[in-house]
Design an enzyme around this catalytic site. Sequence first.
Site, PDB file in Angstrom:
ATOM      1  CB  SER A  62     -21.922  37.878   9.267  1.00  0.00           C
ATOM      2  OG  SER A  62     -21.726  36.582   8.783  1.00  0.00           O
TER       3      SER A  62
HETATM    4  N1  SAH Z   1     -20.088  35.784   4.557  1.00  0.00           N
HETATM    5  C1  SAH Z   1     -21.476  35.641   4.227  1.00  0.00           C
HETATM    6  C2  SAH Z   1     -22.139  34.729   5.219  1.00  0.00           C
HETATM    7  C3  SAH Z   1     -23.085  33.817   4.586  1.00  0.00           C
HETATM    8  S1  SAH Z   1     -23.799  32.601   5.653  1.00  0.00           S
HETATM    9  C4  SAH Z   1     -22.163  36.989   4.197  1.00  0.00           C
HETATM   10  O1  SAH Z   1     -21.738  37.875   4.953  1.00  0.00           O
HETATM   11  O2  SAH Z   1     -23.125  37.157   3.446  1.00  0.00           O
HETATM   12  C5  SAH Z   1     -22.759  31.218   5.340  1.00  0.00           C
HETATM   13  C6  SAH Z   1     -22.748  30.700   3.928  1.00  0.00           C
HETATM   14  O3  SAH Z   1     -21.968  29.508   3.927  1.00  0.00           O
HETATM   15  C7  SAH Z   1     -24.109  30.312   3.347  1.00  0.00           C
HETATM   16  O4  SAH Z   1     -24.326  31.026   2.166  1.00  0.00           O
HETATM   17  C8  SAH Z   1     -23.966  28.814   3.087  1.00  0.00           C
HETATM   18  O5  SAH Z   1     -24.662  28.365   1.932  1.00  0.00           O
HETATM   19  C9  SAH Z   1     -22.476  28.660   2.931  1.00  0.00           C
HETATM   20  N2  SAH Z   1     -21.937  27.324   3.136  1.00  0.00           N
HETATM   21  C10 SAH Z   1     -22.299  26.404   4.073  1.00  0.00           C
HETATM   22  N3  SAH Z   1     -21.546  25.298   3.930  1.00  0.00           N
HETATM   23  C11 SAH Z   1     -20.691  25.513   2.902  1.00  0.00           C
HETATM   24  C12 SAH Z   1     -19.655  24.740   2.277  1.00  0.00           C
HETATM   25  N4  SAH Z   1     -19.341  23.517   2.676  1.00  0.00           N
HETATM   26  N5  SAH Z   1     -18.991  25.296   1.242  1.00  0.00           N
HETATM   27  C13 SAH Z   1     -19.284  26.539   0.799  1.00  0.00           C
HETATM   28  N6  SAH Z   1     -20.242  27.308   1.340  1.00  0.00           N
HETATM   29  C14 SAH Z   1     -20.935  26.807   2.391  1.00  0.00           C
END
Ligand code: SAH
Length: 220
Positions: A62
């Site tokens: 993000s």
């Molecule tokens: N906070 C992270 C954002 C990653 S993007 C950062 O700053 O790097 C969102 C993430 O949520 C992705 O890696 C995706 O695989 C994960 N995601 C999506 N659905 C999910 C679920 N049901 N349970 C766990 N992770 C999930």
Amino acid sequence: MIDFPKAREKMVEEQIIARGIKDPRVIAAMRKVPRHLFVEEALQGQAYNDHPLPIGEKQTISQPYMVALMTEALQLTGKERVLEIGTGSGYQTAILAEIAQEVYSIERIRSLALKARRLLYELGYYHVEIKVFDGTVGWPEKSPFDAILVTAGAPEIPPPLYDQLGLGGRLVIPVGDAYSQDLIRVIKTKEGQKREDLGGCRFVKLIGRYGWMENGTINQ
Ligand code: SAH
């Protein structure tokens, strides 16, 4: 050679403080965590820029401001047990770990979870636990949580996450369609749930039992 500490300080001044983030704990965490280590080497020069970046598996780290805004919205004082859904790169996890007492994070994509776990351990965040699972069902064994942060966009609030909040607990989650969401804060009170809209945002999809299906429809 890029001067990462200087780029980070500039990011904090121009993107975090200038845009109204006030919580000193959040500002200190943003000043400390080496964001460039959470992206691949070829992208490190852009790590402190004002936008998200790809982290592989079609996911993103993000934008710095969004990380700060969501963390501030959790109203952490330092003693909390926090659950994060969507570990991704682990950057947001590290920011939470700078402030909270215990951090639990769930990621559905194994390769991302393993990479984040290794990096967070190398950086000394031993009070972080990461598991590979569908985060929309929460982590009941570790509940109740003082704060829950979802870093992917949901069609609606997954009921298990609200259930796993303690009294006074805060849940921050982007809710909307696949293209745009509102950042919602839900507080669990004796009188029931209190909802606030913190503004528009855009996240990748939360995929799981109480989220989206991979094909984009709702999974309930
Ligand atoms: N906070 C992270 C954002 C990653 S993007 C950062 O700053 O790097 C969102 C993430 O949520 C992705 O890696 C995706 O695989 C994960 N995601 C999506 N659905 C999910 C679920 N049901 N349970 C766990 N992770 C999930």
